[in-house]
Every structure is written in C-alpha cells, then in structure tokens.
Design a protein around this motif. Structure first.
Motif, PDB file in Angstrom:
ATOM      1  N   THR A   1       0.939  -1.064   0.097  1.00 24.53           N
ATOM      2  CA  THR A   1      -0.063   0.118   0.119  1.00 24.53           C
ATOM      3  C   THR A   1       0.683   1.245   0.068  1.00 24.53           C
ATOM      4  OG1 THR A   1      -1.663  -1.036   1.166  1.00 24.53           O
ATOM      5  CG2 THR A   1      -1.808   1.202   1.249  1.00 24.53           C
ATOM      6  N   GLU A   2       0.706   1.923  -0.994  1.00 20.88           N
ATOM      7  CA  GLU A   2       1.391   3.252  -1.141  1.00 20.88           C
ATOM      8  C   GLU A   2       0.379   4.429  -1.008  1.00 20.88           C
ATOM      9  OE1 GLU A   2       4.234   3.223  -4.234  1.00 20.88           O
ATOM     10  OE2 GLU A   2       5.237   1.573  -3.535  1.00 20.88           O
ATOM     11  N   PRO A   3       0.929   5.612  -0.351  1.00 19.67           N
ATOM     12  CA  PRO A   3       1.991   5.659   0.490  1.00 19.67           C
ATOM     13  C   PRO A   3       1.947   4.719   1.801  1.00 19.67           C
ATOM     14  CG  PRO A   3       0.997   7.804   0.057  1.00 19.67           C
ATOM     15  CD  PRO A   3       0.057   6.821  -0.372  1.00 19.67           C
ATOM     16  N   LEU A   4       3.007   4.211   2.508  1.00 17.34           N
ATOM     17  CA  LEU A   4       2.974   3.592   3.350  1.00 17.34           C
ATOM     18  C   LEU A   4       2.069   3.830   4.918  1.00 17.34           C
ATOM     19  CD1 LEU A   4       4.392   0.581   4.241  1.00 17.34           C
ATOM     20  CD2 LEU A   4       5.961   2.181   5.342  1.00 17.34           C
ATOM     21  N   PRO A   5       1.086   3.077   5.057  1.00 16.97           N
ATOM     22  CA  PRO A   5       0.307   3.791   6.025  1.00 16.97           C
ATOM     23  C   PRO A   5       1.468   3.992   7.438  1.00 16.97           C
ATOM     24  CG  PRO A   5      -0.731   1.988   5.124  1.00 16.97           C
ATOM     25  CD  PRO A   5       0.788   1.748   4.580  1.00 16.97           C
ATOM     26  N   GLN A   6       0.747   5.079   8.008  1.00 15.95           N
ATOM     27  CA  GLN A   6       1.533   5.406   9.262  1.00 15.95           C
ATOM     28  C   GLN A   6       1.745   4.592  10.365  1.00 15.95           C
ATOM     29  OE1 GLN A   6       3.473   8.403   9.625  1.00 15.95           O
ATOM     30  NE2 GLN A   6       3.038   8.338   7.372  1.00 15.95           N
TER      31      GLN A   6
ATOM     32  N   HIS B   1       2.221   1.240   9.880  1.00 15.35           N
ATOM     33  CA  HIS B   1       2.707   0.154   9.411  1.00 15.35           C
ATOM     34  C   HIS B   1       3.951   0.021  10.359  1.00 15.35           C
ATOM     35  CE1 HIS B   1       4.608  -2.925   7.006  1.00 15.35           C
ATOM     36  NE2 HIS B   1       3.471  -3.065   6.406  1.00 15.35           N
ATOM     37  N   PRO B   2       4.305  -1.169  10.775  1.00 17.07           N
ATOM     38  CA  PRO B   2       5.647  -1.423  11.650  1.00 17.07           C
ATOM     39  C   PRO B   2       7.047  -1.046  11.019  1.00 17.07           C
ATOM     40  CG  PRO B   2       4.649  -3.554  11.208  1.00 17.07           C
ATOM     41  CD  PRO B   2       3.491  -2.477  10.517  1.00 17.07           C
ATOM     42  N   PHE B   3       6.779  -1.129   9.624  1.00 21.51           N
ATOM     43  CA  PHE B   3       8.048  -0.695   8.815  1.00 21.51           C
ATOM     44  C   PHE B   3       8.820   0.631   9.301  1.00 21.51           C
ATOM     45  CE2 PHE B   3       7.419  -3.454   4.914  1.00 21.51           C
ATOM     46  CZ  PHE B   3       7.851  -4.635   5.711  1.00 21.51           C
ATOM     47  N   TRP B   4       7.991   1.574   9.644  1.00 18.84           N
ATOM     48  CA  TRP B   4       8.240   2.728  10.136  1.00 18.84           C
ATOM     49  C   TRP B   4       9.014   2.932  11.259  1.00 18.84           C
ATOM     50  CZ3 TRP B   4       8.121   6.681   6.670  1.00 18.84           C
ATOM     51  CH2 TRP B   4       7.170   6.959   5.858  1.00 18.84           C
ATOM     52  N   ALA B   5       8.649   2.173  12.149  1.00 16.85           N
ATOM     53  CA  ALA B   5       9.269   2.246  13.574  1.00 16.85           C
ATOM     54  C   ALA B   5      10.310   1.164  13.885  1.00 16.85           C
ATOM     55  CB  ALA B   5       8.227   2.064  14.602  1.00 16.85           C
ATOM     56  N   HIS B   6      10.535   0.364  12.711  1.00 16.11           N
ATOM     57  CA  HIS B   6      11.541  -0.811  13.234  1.00 16.11           C
ATOM     58  C   HIS B   6      12.905  -0.304  12.867  1.00 16.11           C
ATOM     59  CE1 HIS B   6      13.622  -4.494  12.985  1.00 16.11           C
ATOM     60  NE2 HIS B   6      12.419  -5.135  13.451  1.00 16.11           N
ATOM     61  N   PRO B   7      13.887  -0.514  14.156  1.00 15.97           N
ATOM     62  CA  PRO B   7      15.062   0.223  13.768  1.00 15.97           C
ATOM     63  C   PRO B   7      16.153  -0.451  12.896  1.00 15.97           C
ATOM     64  CG  PRO B   7      15.057  -1.348  15.739  1.00 15.97           C
ATOM     65  CD  PRO B   7      13.823  -1.102  15.061  1.00 15.97           C
ATOM     66  N   ASN B   8      15.628  -1.601  12.285  1.00 16.02           N
ATOM     67  CA  ASN B   8      16.420  -2.215  11.020  1.00 16.02           C
ATOM     68  C   ASN B   8      15.859  -1.974   9.866  1.00 16.02           C
ATOM     69  OD1 ASN B   8      18.462  -2.627  12.911  1.00 16.02           O
ATOM     70  ND2 ASN B   8      17.574  -4.357  13.642  1.00 16.02           N
ATOM     71  N   VAL B   9      14.910  -1.068   9.696  1.00 21.55           N
ATOM     72  CA  VAL B   9      14.247  -0.808   8.203  1.00 21.55           C
ATOM     73  C   VAL B   9      14.431   0.636   7.793  1.00 21.55           C
ATOM     74  CG1 VAL B   9      11.904  -0.682   6.919  1.00 21.55           C
ATOM     75  CG2 VAL B   9      12.435  -2.657   8.695  1.00 21.55           C
ATOM     76  N   THR B  10      14.696   0.977   6.707  1.00 24.16           N
ATOM     77  CA  THR B  10      14.807   2.220   6.018  1.00 24.16           C
ATOM     78  C   THR B  10      13.791   2.389   5.038  1.00 24.16           C
ATOM     79  OG1 THR B  10      17.378   2.654   6.309  1.00 24.16           O
ATOM     80  CG2 THR B  10      16.195   3.945   4.719  1.00 24.16           C
TER      81      THR B  10
END
Length: 310
Positions: free
Chosen positions: A253-258, A260-269
């Motif tokens: 889904t784009e834009p990536l929903p606010q 979504h766990p990707f935003w907060a994960h320390p090992n995801v850019t």
C-alpha cells in the motif's frame, strides 16, 4: 495521413509529458497529433498510465498499440478489453536512476556506513571492511533493470549473482533460474536486491522459508515491487537477526500507512518510491521510436508478454 495519439493519463502527467512527447514526435519525423480527447475510432496509438480514467478499451477498434508510461504493467495487463499490443516503458533515464539508487545503497551496506552516519558511535571501534570482490550481491530479476544493475556492480568488482524464471547468460554474473535455482541464488545473497515484476508467481518471493535461505545477517534492498515480500515474515527475520537490515522503496500500500511497523523498526529504512521514475524527455523518445516502428511494420520493442504478465 496524420496519426492521432491519445494521451490517457492524469493532468499532472500531461504537464510533465505533453511538450516532451510533441518534441519527440517532431524529432522522429512523425506526422502525429497528441490529444487528450478523441473519438475512439480515430485513435491510432494510446500513451497510457494506469491511473487514467480510460479503463474500457473496447471502443478503440483501430488502435495499434498502448504505450505505457510505467515500467510496471500489473494494473493493466489483466484488462480483458485491451486486445491490442501493450508496450511497457523501458526508459534509459529510469534505468540509470535505478542503477544509481541500488549501487548507492549496496555501497552503504558494504561499507557499514549507517554505524557512522545514521547512528554515530560513542566509542572508537576500529574495523576494516571487505573489498568489493569479497562481497556477494544477488539480484532477483534479470530483466533490463536487473541486468543494468548487475553489470554496474560487476564493474565495481562485486561478486554478482542473479536469478530469473528462465535461463539467462550474462557476462560476469553467476546466473540461476527456475524454482530449483532460487535456493542456490539466495545462498549467495549477502546483499539481496529485488527487481522482479509483480505477478501471481512472484508474490511473497521472500517469505519465511526463503528468508531462512539467505546468509545470516543478510541485507535486503527492494526497489522492485511491494508484494515481493511477505511483510510479517520480514519483520520476524529482522527481529531474529537473520536479516540485518532492509531498505524498502516499494510497498503493498502506497503511501505506506503511518501505523505500519516498518516505520518504527530500527532495522528498516523506508524510502518513498524514489528509486526510479520515468523521465519525460528520455521516455518520450522511446515512445516516439516505438510508434515509428509500428508505422514501418516492425516489431514493437518491450512488448508485454500477456501470459507471463510482464
């Protein structure tokens, strides 16, 4: 006789591409009128974006081809009313943009730059990085973009491998193909780059099983398509350390929903779908050249294979 070329895309696209297309037609010696409205029976070619309001192609009885402004055709290839040739966008400017984005992030991972730039160290921890010839980079998808990326990484002395559905033979790149070759390819993916198309067969190419086949501590770059990765499985692999870090430019889904766990994960850019965009001037030239080929009775370049979906 003057050709009628219908521009079926958004108003924003028209402002970006209208002049570039008209100029490209002139440069190629095409007697063609670019319009945003026309009687369907008068339209010879359609320049198209899937966001267009045009979804029913059945009235366009005399149209010779649809030329997509997008590289991805998953949103149009299943349209049953589109019975004439569909041409995907292969744009030299877009290809160069993709090569630069991937090479930049491969170097970022290869040199461990995040530890010095994103999270400045508080202690002096000296280490030496491997040389490029000691680092293995695997590319899933060896179409025009994957091949261009692989060739550039080879020139930089990386050990490059690649996987595709059908057999490929590329200088300097160790190639794998088919379902049996995917496991072997993944085993070479210290840095894994996803450049596959979005089809039913490629959805969730990276899942719990295949992520486990990567070298422990692998890095992932996805500038291809969001559905190539099973999101929950990637989070698990990041949490366990099986995957050290992922840089993701595309999402289901784009834009990536606010939330979504990707935003907060320390090992995801997260990057906002910027790896490669169609460039008006260079893409307009490709469209004009393909129309010239069509008028000469020559085979279109970058024709979509409907059975394969890309």
């Amino acid at each position: 006789m003057t050709l009628t070329v219908l521009f079926a895309a958004s108003n924003e696209d028209w402002h970006k591409y209208g002049r570039a297309l008209s100029d490209a037609f002139t440069q190629e010696g095409l007697d063609a009128e670019l319009v945003t409205r026309a009687s369907p029976q008068d339209v010879d070619y359609i320049v198209y974006a899937p966001t267009s309001t045009l979804q029913d192609f059945s009235p366009y009885k005399n149209t010779k081809a649809v030329l997509s402004l997008w590289a991805g055709v998953e949103r149009i290839v299943t349209n049953d009313t589109l019975t004439f040739p569909l041409i995907k966008m292969v744009d030299p400017g877009m290809t160069q943009s993709m090569v630069e984005w991937v090479v930049g992030h491969v170097m970022r991972y290869h040199l461990g730059m995040d530890s010095h730039i994103v999270n400045p160290q508080r202690e002096w921890e000296w280490h030496s990085n491997p040389l490029a010839q000691e680092r293995r980079v695997c590319i899933l998808g060896l179409g025009s973009l994957g091949t261009a990326v692989g060739e550039q990484l080879c020139r930089m002395n990386f050990r490059v491998s690649g996987w595709s559905r059908s057999a490929k033979n590329l200088d300097g790149i160790e190639t794998f193909h088919g379902s049996d070759g995917l496991r072997d390819a993944l085993a070479t993916g210290e840095i894994l780059v996803l450049l596959l198309p979005d089809t039913a067969e490629t959805e969730n190419t990276l899942n719990r099983e295949t992520l486990a086949q990567l070298p422990k501590g692998a890095y992932i770059l996805n500038p291809g398509r969001g559905p190539l990765i099973e999101d929950a499985a990637l989070i698990e692999a990041l949490d366990s350390g099986q995957v050290a870090h992922a840089t993701l430019d595309v999402f289901r889904t784009e834009p990536l929903p606010q939330d979504h766990p990707f935003w907060a994960h320390p090992n995801v850019t997260v990057t906002p779908h910027i790896a490669a965009a169609t460039r008006p001037v260079t893409s307009a030239k490709e469209i004009a050249r393909n129309i010239v080929r069509g008028e000469k009775g020559e085979a279109f370049l970058n024709l979509v294979d409907r059975a394969r979906g890309y």
